[in-house]
Design an enzyme around this catalytic site. Sequence first.
Site, short mmCIF file in Angstrom:
data_model
loop_
_atom_site.label_atom_id
_atom_site.label_comp_id
_atom_site.label_asym_id
_atom_site.label_seq_id
_atom_site.Cartn_x
_atom_site.Cartn_y
_atom_site.Cartn_z
N SER A 110 5.80 3.41 13.18
CA SER A 110 4.37 3.64 13.44
C SER A 110 4.17 4.40 14.74
O SER A 110 4.96 4.28 15.68
CB SER A 110 3.70 2.27 13.53
N ASP A 146 9.93 -7.51 -3.18
CA ASP A 146 8.71 -7.88 -2.46
C ASP A 146 8.48 -9.38 -2.66
O ASP A 146 8.74 -9.89 -3.74
CB ASP A 146 7.52 -7.08 -3.02
N TYR A 148 3.71 -6.90 17.11
CA TYR A 148 3.91 -6.04 15.94
C TYR A 148 4.56 -4.72 16.35
O TYR A 148 5.58 -4.30 15.80
CB TYR A 148 2.56 -5.77 15.25
N TYR A 177 0.83 -1.22 0.00
CA TYR A 177 0.00 0.00 0.00
C TYR A 177 0.86 1.27 0.00
O TYR A 177 0.86 2.04 -0.97
CB TYR A 177 -0.91 -0.06 1.22
N PHE A 232 1.00 7.95 11.34
CA PHE A 232 -0.27 7.85 12.04
C PHE A 232 -1.18 6.97 11.15
O PHE A 232 -0.72 5.94 10.70
CB PHE A 232 -0.75 9.25 12.45
N LYS A 267 8.52 -2.84 15.67
CA LYS A 267 8.85 -1.48 15.20
C LYS A 267 9.85 -0.84 16.17
O LYS A 267 10.83 -0.22 15.76
CB LYS A 267 7.58 -0.63 15.09
C1 UD1 Z 1 -3.95 0.24 13.29
C2 UD1 Z 1 -2.66 -0.17 13.93
C3 UD1 Z 1 -1.54 0.76 13.52
C4 UD1 Z 1 -1.46 0.86 12.02
C5 UD1 Z 1 -2.82 1.33 11.50
C6 UD1 Z 1 -2.86 1.46 10.01
C7 UD1 Z 1 -3.50 -0.94 16.09
C8 UD1 Z 1 -3.43 -0.79 17.57
N1 UD1 Z 1 -2.78 -0.13 15.36
O1 UD1 Z 1 -4.32 1.50 13.83
O2 UD1 Z 1 -0.32 0.28 14.03
O3 UD1 Z 1 -0.48 1.81 11.69
O4 UD1 Z 1 -3.80 0.36 11.89
O5 UD1 Z 1 -2.67 0.25 9.38
O6 UD1 Z 1 -4.20 -1.79 15.59
N2 UD1 Z 1 -12.66 1.04 13.93
C9 UD1 Z 1 -14.03 0.76 14.04
N3 UD1 Z 1 -14.54 -0.25 13.29
C10 UD1 Z 1 -13.78 -1.00 12.42
C11 UD1 Z 1 -12.39 -0.71 12.31
C12 UD1 Z 1 -11.87 0.33 13.09
O7 UD1 Z 1 -14.74 1.40 14.81
O8 UD1 Z 1 -14.31 -1.92 11.78
C13 UD1 Z 1 -12.10 2.15 14.72
C14 UD1 Z 1 -11.01 1.73 15.68
O9 UD1 Z 1 -11.54 1.35 16.92
C15 UD1 Z 1 -10.18 3.02 15.75
C16 UD1 Z 1 -10.32 3.62 14.36
O10 UD1 Z 1 -11.50 3.04 13.82
O11 UD1 Z 1 -10.72 3.92 16.68
C17 UD1 Z 1 -9.16 3.33 13.43
O12 UD1 Z 1 -8.93 1.93 13.41
P1 UD1 Z 1 -7.93 1.25 12.35
O13 UD1 Z 1 -8.18 1.79 11.00
O14 UD1 Z 1 -8.01 -0.23 12.53
O15 UD1 Z 1 -6.50 1.81 12.78
P2 UD1 Z 1 -5.79 1.79 14.22
O16 UD1 Z 1 -6.34 0.72 15.07
O17 UD1 Z 1 -5.82 3.17 14.75
#
Ligand code: UD1
Length: 344
Positions: free
Chosen positions: A127, A33, A152, A13, A181, A156
């Site tokens: 990250s 890759d 994971y 990505y 982020f 990092k």
């Molecule tokens: C995750 C990884 C992070 C990585 C990032 C991008 C963790 C702890 N961290 O971040 O290391 O850099 O992905 O790949 O997992 N959410 C929902 N419903 C869903 C999916 C997500 O409500 O079906 C919410 C989550 O609770 C969060 C936000 O959306 O509050 C973002 O989630 P997500 O996109 O999975 O990223 P992170 O968990 O922040």
Amino acid sequence: MNKLVLVTGGTGYIGSHTAVELIESGYQVLIADNLMNSRREVLEGIREITGIRPFFEEFDLCDMQKLIACCNKYEKIDAIIHFAALKAVGESVSRPLEYYENNLGSMINLLKAMRDFGIPGLVFSSSCTVYGQPENLPVTEETPVQKAASPYGNTKQVSEEMIADFLASAEGYRAISLRYFNPVGAHASALIGEYPIGPPLNLVPIITQTLIGKRSELHVFGNDYNTPDGTGIRDYIHVVDLAKAHVAAIRRLEERKGNEPFEVFNLGTGKGLSVLEIIAAFEKVLDMKVNYRIVPRRPGDIGCIYADASKAGEILGWKALAPFEEVVLSAWKWEQQINRMTNV
Ligand code: UD1
């Protein structure tokens, strides 16, 4: 001759978007890759956008002999950008040894390749997960790194430590660690985007899959966080902005400015958005309804994090520019493109 950058994980990505920005900035790109979570067709997408097909070598970076053969074949690699890694937080808890073997094994091999082939610069894909749930926001690079919440995240942190130890042991090498982020969106052309082999786990592709009808509903993980609307807040950064930061980092390594051989930068927009705000943005920009339901928190999630990315502004001359509307439009265009590709 244009400088040659080895981009590991370059069909993935962030790697593929970075390959495009590098080529458009005049670099030659060599992608390594093993295609375990990406596809060969991405090379064609990069060619369609830039007019140039990057060099490509399919192998696993944990295989040192193959990495040596690759470095011998291309003779002079000027810098490495290292994206290739396993990245599913939940999976890393159930398969920690695979995560340590893959993410740390490849890192060790790349550092050895730098040493043995005299490759002077490395940009490492890190990250914001290294900060855990920080006490003070926004997060600066001085915010203390916390004990990792997952294998994971630990890979990092340990990778950053290995890079620092290597640089302390040898003269003439430099590295930059970029702490991302939440990368979102896709190239405006919809010729490349996030296209994992399995189902996506992140919020934005799950929203677009719900909108296109691949999923019946989006689960919002918790509305009882200590945030204004109770849902989780993150700093969502357009992947093309993120990719451009890598070009700025490569230039910084070339210029060899500053006294520090190892620099760390946060890459975010500086603005936090909640899950409900993200849903509202998709609904407004696309004039569609996202079918969602509040469910309990996802284990391991934190409530709120967003970046102070001013150091990247000052030193790399980089800033996130894309408004969230562009994230919405590009993510939606890309979802429709995936739909076309899978329905032929
Ligand atoms: C995750 C990884 C992070 C990585 C990032 C991008 C963790 C702890 N961290 O971040 O290391 O850099 O992905 O790949 O997992 N959410 C929902 N419903 C869903 C999916 C997500 O409500 O079906 C919410 C989550 O609770 C969060 C936000 O959306 O509050 C973002 O989630 P997500 O996109 O999975 O990223 P992170 O968990 O922040």
